[in-house]
Scaffold this motif. Sequence first.
Motif, PDB file in Angstrom:
ATOM      1  N   ILE A  19     -41.854  14.553 -24.973  1.00 40.74           N
ATOM      2  CA  ILE A  19     -41.156  13.269 -24.826  1.00 40.74           C
ATOM      3  C   ILE A  19     -40.657  13.066 -23.399  1.00 40.74           C
ATOM      4  CG2 ILE A  19     -39.092  11.986 -25.538  1.00 40.74           C
ATOM      5  CD1 ILE A  19     -39.491  13.278 -28.334  1.00 40.74           C
ATOM      6  N   THR A  20     -40.084  14.117 -22.795  1.00 35.66           N
ATOM      7  CA  THR A  20     -39.582  13.967 -21.422  1.00 35.66           C
ATOM      8  C   THR A  20     -40.732  13.781 -20.432  1.00 35.66           C
ATOM      9  OG1 THR A  20     -39.452  16.403 -21.240  1.00 35.66           O
ATOM     10  CG2 THR A  20     -37.430  15.207 -21.812  1.00 35.66           C
ATOM     11  N   MET A  21     -41.898  14.373 -20.706  1.00 31.30           N
ATOM     12  CA  MET A  21     -43.071  14.155 -19.848  1.00 31.30           C
ATOM     13  C   MET A  21     -43.499  12.693 -19.890  1.00 31.30           C
ATOM     14  SD  MET A  21     -46.958  15.678 -20.194  1.00 31.30           S
ATOM     15  CE  MET A  21     -47.257  14.664 -21.654  1.00 31.30           C
ATOM     16  N   ILE A  22     -43.555  12.122 -21.085  1.00 32.99           N
ATOM     17  CA  ILE A  22     -43.982  10.723 -21.217  1.00 32.99           C
ATOM     18  C   ILE A  22     -42.969   9.793 -20.557  1.00 32.99           C
ATOM     19  CG2 ILE A  22     -44.410   8.867 -22.876  1.00 32.99           C
ATOM     20  CD1 ILE A  22     -45.571  11.000 -24.756  1.00 32.99           C
ATOM     21  N   ILE A  23     -41.672  10.088 -20.723  1.00 35.97           N
ATOM     22  CA  ILE A  23     -40.632   9.291 -20.048  1.00 35.97           C
ATOM     23  C   ILE A  23     -40.823   9.347 -18.539  1.00 35.97           C
ATOM     24  CG2 ILE A  23     -38.154   9.202 -19.514  1.00 35.97           C
ATOM     25  CD1 ILE A  23     -37.637  10.085 -22.401  1.00 35.97           C
ATOM     26  N   ASP A  24     -41.083  10.541 -18.022  1.00 37.06           N
ATOM     27  CA  ASP A  24     -41.293  10.730 -16.588  1.00 37.06           C
ATOM     28  C   ASP A  24     -42.493   9.924 -16.107  1.00 37.06           C
ATOM     29  OD1 ASP A  24     -40.967  11.989 -14.004  1.00 37.06           O
ATOM     30  OD2 ASP A  24     -42.682  13.235 -14.505  1.00 37.06           O
ATOM     31  N   THR A  43     -35.432  12.112 -13.427  1.00 35.95           N
ATOM     32  CA  THR A  43     -34.528  13.257 -13.570  1.00 35.95           C
ATOM     33  C   THR A  43     -34.745  13.951 -14.911  1.00 35.95           C
ATOM     34  OG1 THR A  43     -32.884  12.174 -12.155  1.00 35.95           O
ATOM     35  CG2 THR A  43     -32.115  13.975 -13.555  1.00 35.95           C
ATOM     36  N   ILE A  44     -34.794  13.179 -15.982  1.00 36.89           N
ATOM     37  CA  ILE A  44     -35.051  13.747 -17.306  1.00 36.89           C
ATOM     38  C   ILE A  44     -36.408  14.437 -17.343  1.00 36.89           C
ATOM     39  CG2 ILE A  44     -35.569  13.114 -19.707  1.00 36.89           C
ATOM     40  CD1 ILE A  44     -33.373  11.043 -19.534  1.00 36.89           C
ATOM     41  N   GLY A  45     -37.359  13.872 -16.620  1.00 39.38           N
ATOM     42  CA  GLY A  45     -38.708  14.431 -16.599  1.00 39.38           C
ATOM     43  C   GLY A  45     -38.800  15.831 -16.025  1.00 39.38           C
ATOM     44  N   ARG A  46     -37.771  16.249 -15.273  1.00 40.04           N
ATOM     45  CA  ARG A  46     -37.787  17.608 -14.708  1.00 40.04           C
ATOM     46  C   ARG A  46     -37.648  18.678 -15.792  1.00 40.04           C
ATOM     47  NH1 ARG A  46     -40.856  16.881 -11.925  1.00 40.04           N
ATOM     48  NH2 ARG A  46     -40.894  14.835 -12.856  1.00 40.04           N
ATOM     49  N   LEU A  47     -37.303  18.284 -17.002  1.00 42.19           N
ATOM     50  CA  LEU A  47     -37.241  19.236 -18.108  1.00 42.19           C
ATOM     51  C   LEU A  47     -38.630  19.627 -18.600  1.00 42.19           C
ATOM     52  CD1 LEU A  47     -34.411  17.708 -20.356  1.00 42.19           C
ATOM     53  CD2 LEU A  47     -34.294  19.875 -19.103  1.00 42.19           C
ATOM     54  N   ALA A  48     -39.579  18.718 -18.481  1.00 45.30           N
ATOM     55  CA  ALA A  48     -40.858  18.865 -19.181  1.00 45.30           C
ATOM     56  C   ALA A  48     -41.623  20.131 -18.806  1.00 45.30           C
ATOM     57  CB  ALA A  48     -41.718  17.624 -18.935  1.00 45.30           C
ATOM     58  N   PHE A  49     -41.916  20.312 -17.535  1.00 43.46           N
ATOM     59  CA  PHE A  49     -42.766  21.439 -17.149  1.00 43.46           C
ATOM     60  C   PHE A  49     -42.137  22.792 -17.484  1.00 43.46           C
ATOM     61  CE2 PHE A  49     -44.272  24.574 -14.020  1.00 43.46           C
ATOM     62  CZ  PHE A  49     -45.603  24.634 -14.421  1.00 43.46           C
ATOM     63  N   PRO A  50     -40.862  23.050 -17.131  1.00 45.24           N
ATOM     64  CA  PRO A  50     -40.289  24.354 -17.518  1.00 45.24           C
ATOM     65  C   PRO A  50     -40.296  24.591 -19.027  1.00 45.24           C
ATOM     66  CG  PRO A  50     -38.907  23.288 -15.867  1.00 45.24           C
ATOM     67  CD  PRO A  50     -39.914  22.272 -16.309  1.00 45.24           C
ATOM     68  N   LEU A  51     -40.101  23.541 -19.820  1.00 42.57           N
ATOM     69  CA  LEU A  51     -40.097  23.718 -21.273  1.00 42.57           C
ATOM     70  C   LEU A  51     -41.504  23.972 -21.814  1.00 42.57           C
ATOM     71  CD1 LEU A  51     -37.436  21.139 -22.520  1.00 42.57           C
ATOM     72  CD2 LEU A  51     -37.186  23.598 -22.128  1.00 42.57           C
ATOM     73  N   PHE A  52     -42.511  23.347 -21.237  1.00 41.58           N
ATOM     74  CA  PHE A  52     -43.892  23.670 -21.618  1.00 41.58           C
ATOM     75  C   PHE A  52     -44.179  25.147 -21.311  1.00 41.58           C
ATOM     76  CE2 PHE A  52     -45.195  19.030 -21.297  1.00 41.58           C
ATOM     77  CZ  PHE A  52     -45.531  18.915 -22.634  1.00 41.58           C
ATOM     78  N   CYS A  53     -43.724  25.592 -20.144  1.00 45.36           N
ATOM     79  CA  CYS A  53     -43.926  26.994 -19.763  1.00 45.36           C
ATOM     80  C   CYS A  53     -43.183  27.928 -20.716  1.00 45.36           C
ATOM     81  CB  CYS A  53     -43.451  27.229 -18.325  1.00 45.36           C
ATOM     82  SG  CYS A  53     -44.487  26.463 -17.062  1.00 45.36           S
ATOM     83  N   LEU A  54     -41.985  27.537 -21.131  1.00 45.40           N
ATOM     84  CA  LEU A  54     -41.218  28.366 -22.055  1.00 45.40           C
ATOM     85  C   LEU A  54     -41.900  28.441 -23.416  1.00 45.40           C
ATOM     86  CD1 LEU A  54     -38.736  30.058 -22.682  1.00 45.40           C
ATOM     87  CD2 LEU A  54     -37.534  27.946 -23.291  1.00 45.40           C
ATOM     88  N   ALA A  55     -42.484  27.329 -23.869  1.00 45.03           N
ATOM     89  CA  ALA A  55     -43.214  27.341 -25.140  1.00 45.03           C
ATOM     90  C   ALA A  55     -44.372  28.328 -25.079  1.00 45.03           C
ATOM     91  CB  ALA A  55     -43.722  25.935 -25.468  1.00 45.03           C
ATOM     92  N   ALA A 193     -31.821  13.266  -5.994  1.00 40.44           N
ATOM     93  CA  ALA A 193     -32.777  14.361  -5.889  1.00 40.44           C
ATOM     94  C   ALA A 193     -32.140  15.673  -6.338  1.00 40.44           C
ATOM     95  CB  ALA A 193     -33.291  14.486  -4.457  1.00 40.44           C
ATOM     96  N   LEU A 194     -30.884  15.869  -5.971  1.00 43.35           N
ATOM     97  CA  LEU A 194     -30.162  17.078  -6.385  1.00 43.35           C
ATOM     98  C   LEU A 194     -29.989  17.124  -7.904  1.00 43.35           C
ATOM     99  CD1 LEU A 194     -27.419  17.274  -3.607  1.00 43.35           C
ATOM    100  CD2 LEU A 194     -29.422  18.748  -3.854  1.00 43.35           C
ATOM    101  N   ALA A 195     -29.837  15.960  -8.510  1.00 41.55           N
ATOM    102  CA  ALA A 195     -29.715  15.909  -9.974  1.00 41.55           C
ATOM    103  C   ALA A 195     -30.992  16.403 -10.627  1.00 41.55           C
ATOM    104  CB  ALA A 195     -29.401  14.479 -10.419  1.00 41.55           C
ATOM    105  N   GLY A 196     -32.142  15.993 -10.082  1.00 40.53           N
ATOM    106  CA  GLY A 196     -33.419  16.450 -10.622  1.00 40.53           C
ATOM    107  C   GLY A 196     -33.599  17.947 -10.477  1.00 40.53           C
ATOM    108  N   ILE A 197     -33.183  18.477  -9.321  1.00 39.96           N
ATOM    109  CA  ILE A 197     -33.276  19.920  -9.077  1.00 39.96           C
ATOM    110  C   ILE A 197     -32.374  20.681 -10.046  1.00 39.96           C
ATOM    111  CG2 ILE A 197     -32.714  21.738  -7.413  1.00 39.96           C
ATOM    112  CD1 ILE A 197     -33.617  19.797  -5.207  1.00 39.96           C
ATOM    113  N   SER A 198     -31.184  20.145 -10.286  1.00 46.14           N
ATOM    114  CA  SER A 198     -30.252  20.791 -11.213  1.00 46.14           C
ATOM    115  C   SER A 198     -30.822  20.826 -12.630  1.00 46.14           C
ATOM    116  CB  SER A 198     -28.911  20.047 -11.213  1.00 46.14           C
ATOM    117  OG  SER A 198     -28.324  20.079  -9.926  1.00 46.14           O
ATOM    118  N   VAL A 199     -31.456  19.739 -13.044  1.00 49.59           N
ATOM    119  CA  VAL A 199     -32.065  19.690 -14.378  1.00 49.59           C
ATOM    120  C   VAL A 199     -33.184  20.725 -14.489  1.00 49.59           C
ATOM    121  CG1 VAL A 199     -33.465  18.274 -15.932  1.00 49.59           C
ATOM    122  CG2 VAL A 199     -31.444  17.302 -14.849  1.00 49.59           C
ATOM    123  N   ALA A 200     -34.017  20.838 -13.444  1.00 46.95           N
ATOM    124  CA  ALA A 200     -35.100  21.828 -13.451  1.00 46.95           C
ATOM    125  C   ALA A 200     -34.541  23.243 -13.547  1.00 46.95           C
ATOM    126  CB  ALA A 200     -35.950  21.675 -12.187  1.00 46.95           C
TER     127      ALA A 200
END
Length: 244
Positions: A19-24, A43-55, A193-200
């Motif tokens: 969902i966060t990937m599609i939002i991004d 910013t929300i989209g920065r969750l997507a890649f690390p969570l895919f990797c965690l899965a 930009a810092l917000a996106g980094i913090s989310v990642a």
Amino acid sequence: MKNFERDNSIDLIKWIALITMIIDHFWYILTPELQEPFRWMRTIGRLAFPLFCLAIAANVYRQPIGYSGGLKYLGGILLFALISQQPYSRFFEGNYLNILFTLGLGFLIAQAVHQRTATLIAAGAVALAITVAYRPIVSYGLAGVLLPAALLAALQARVIETRIVTWSAAALLAVLANTGAGILLLPDLPAKALAGISVAALAPLLGLALLQARVRSIKPVGKWMYPIYPIHLLLLSSLSLAWL
């Protein structure tokens, strides 16, 4: 996570990543005057890649030693990586390989770390060599390819000090994957930009918390997720053209 039965918490992580990937990606088709007010989507989209990797890391972690189903899983990733490349290049108009190639390479390295057979270690070394050779066009770069293995090491850690180090390393790789050399400009980056980094950086810890959650019922994320990737890129491209 001691057996190889389906884990609903991993499905929850996949749903959030999807969902966060599609939002991004949806942010990219907004008109220029709307992109800035809706920067939160990136910013929300920065969750997507690390969570895919965690899965990926969580599924590898659950594998019994000697498990032979990894090749089939890898085959599905690489097949849809090839199918997705044209829609990906069309949507982003760049020369990068799509994220499925990154996840496939990362999966091979994580498999080598977990199973430690001669064949898989050799395959992991080849994956690492390919990443280094094609680093300029690999999405999320070397850090992104190494992230599943780093998250696997974090899941395997038993001593509290080791857990802190491994999860911190995973958070750093998640940041590097999203920023690359831009991390050198960290003190001068704007707040958004810092917000996106913090989310990642927080994504691996969020994923860890989700893995501990007791999810009683959730729709499984099955093989249908593979075709969703190229299909959503094609749909977003069509929407973008329709709005021109």
